[in-house]
Design a protein around this motif. Structure first.
Motif, PDB file in Angstrom:
ATOM      1  N   VAL A 101       0.856  -1.188   0.000  1.00 29.01           N
ATOM      2  CA  VAL A 101       0.000   0.000   0.000  1.00 29.01           C
ATOM      3  C   VAL A 101       0.891   1.236   0.000  1.00 29.01           C
ATOM      4  N   LYS A 102       0.666   2.115  -0.950  1.00 30.84           N
ATOM      5  CA  LYS A 102       1.414   3.374  -1.008  1.00 30.84           C
ATOM      6  C   LYS A 102       0.530   4.501  -0.503  1.00 30.84           C
ATOM      7  N   LEU A 103       0.947   5.114   0.612  1.00 33.21           N
ATOM      8  CA  LEU A 103       0.232   6.248   1.198  1.00 33.21           C
ATOM      9  C   LEU A 103       1.083   7.500   1.071  1.00 33.21           C
ATOM     10  N   SER A 104       0.483   8.586   0.663  1.00 33.52           N
ATOM     11  CA  SER A 104       1.201   9.857   0.687  1.00 33.52           C
ATOM     12  C   SER A 104       1.189  10.401   2.097  1.00 33.52           C
TER      13      SER A 104
ATOM     14  N   SER B  36       8.193  -9.471  -3.259  1.00 31.01           N
ATOM     15  CA  SER B  36       7.334 -10.362  -4.057  1.00 31.01           C
ATOM     16  C   SER B  36       5.854 -10.099  -3.803  1.00 31.01           C
ATOM     17  N   CYS B  37       5.472  -8.819  -3.781  1.00 31.28           N
ATOM     18  CA  CYS B  37       4.069  -8.458  -3.588  1.00 31.28           C
ATOM     19  C   CYS B  37       3.263  -8.784  -4.852  1.00 31.28           C
ATOM     20  N   ASP B  38       2.013  -9.155  -4.649  1.00 35.31           N
ATOM     21  CA  ASP B  38       1.134  -9.488  -5.761  1.00 35.31           C
ATOM     22  C   ASP B  38       0.437  -8.262  -6.333  1.00 35.31           C
ATOM     23  N   LEU B  39       0.410  -7.173  -5.561  1.00 32.35           N
ATOM     24  CA  LEU B  39      -0.345  -5.988  -5.958  1.00 32.35           C
ATOM     25  C   LEU B  39       0.218  -4.764  -5.259  1.00 32.35           C
ATOM     26  N   ILE B  40       0.291  -3.645  -5.992  1.00 32.67           N
ATOM     27  CA  ILE B  40       0.566  -2.335  -5.407  1.00 32.67           C
ATOM     28  C   ILE B  40      -0.753  -1.584  -5.324  1.00 32.67           C
ATOM     29  N   MET B  41      -1.082  -1.063  -4.155  1.00 29.68           N
ATOM     30  CA  MET B  41      -2.311  -0.302  -3.964  1.00 29.68           C
ATOM     31  C   MET B  41      -1.934   1.162  -3.759  1.00 29.68           C
ATOM     32  N   LYS B  42      -2.214   1.972  -4.755  1.00 33.48           N
ATOM     33  CA  LYS B  42      -1.854   3.384  -4.724  1.00 33.48           C
ATOM     34  C   LYS B  42      -3.064   4.197  -4.262  1.00 33.48           C
TER      35      LYS B  42
END
Length: 238
Positions: A10-13, A153-159
């Motif tokens: 998870v990418k949080l600003s 080895s993440c399956d998904l990036i959540m922006k």
């Protein structure tokens, strides 16, 4: 999507943590996001988080004010550590174990980042909050998120963003902006879509990691997107 994504980044600003205030941390907003992350982890997903520092200091802004870019980025990396520590505490207050790891070594405050340490915490069900960017100037936290997602080895990036997906232009400025339900990394790069920087898109493409771009404002935004519900754009390798 639940069950499809075993491990997510998870990418949080930093700005996401300040709510409606102009700077710093907004306690209720931090609590809401922490509750959402804890819920995702309690559902069985391994959750890593890369957090920015723009609510305190952004390197590019410092460079505009006369601070050399490398030094300004270093200040920005320290800001991400403050956010990571606050988020770690907030997640643990929800009863969910969490660990803050920093790419900038400061062992008296939090654990230094290493791939093996992060993987170990994830395997034990802890939310891993990653600070310090990549530990070097001239790299955005978007790029840091893509790099760590590949390393772990993440399956998904959540922006997490302020809008409900990827648009051809800023929908707050252009009412005719086209919204994409699904788009490839190549198209996102070719069209210079600004939701993430080009290096981040390129890293995700090279490692075949899809990116879910969603709005963070509502409660349980992360878990809702993780289940494939609500409005979001999925950026895919092809």
């Amino acid at each position: 999507m639940t069950g499809v994504w075993k491990r997510v980044m998870v990418k949080l600003s930093g700005e996401a943590l300040m709510g409606e205030t102009t700077h710093g941390l907004h306690a209720e907003t931090v609590e809401r996001i922490a509750k959402d992350l804890a819920l995702a982890a309690s559902d069985g997903t391994e959750v890593a988080v890369v957090v920015g520092g723009g609510n305190f200091f952004r390197g590019i802004q410092g460079a505009d004010k006369g601070i050399e870019r490398a030094r300004a980025d270093s200040i920005g990396m320290l800001a991400t550590v403050m956010n990571a520590l606050a988020l770690e505490q907030a997640i643990e207050s929800q009863g969910q174990p969490a660990r803050a790891l920093s790419a900038v070594a400061m062992p008296s405050i939090c654990q230094p980042y290493s791939r093996q340490a992060a993987l170990n915490h994830l395997a034990k069900g802890r939310v891993v909050v990653l600070a310090g960017g990549v530990g070097h100037p001239f790299f955005t936290t978007d790029t840091g998120a893509a790099l760590r997602a590949a390393e772990l080895s993440c399956d998904l990036i959540m922006k997490a963003t302020q809008v409900d997906g990827v648009y051809s232009a800023d929908p707050k400025k252009d009412p005719h902006a086209k919204r994409y339900e699904r788009i490839t990394h190549d198209d996102a790069i070719a069209q210079n879509l600004a939701v993430m920087d080009t290096a981040a898109f390129a890293l995700a493409r090279e490692n075949a990691i899809p990116i879910a771009v969603f709005e963070l404002k509502k409660p349980e935004s992360i878990t809702t997107a993780l289940k494939g519900q609500g409005r979001f754009t999925l950026v895919v390798p092809r």
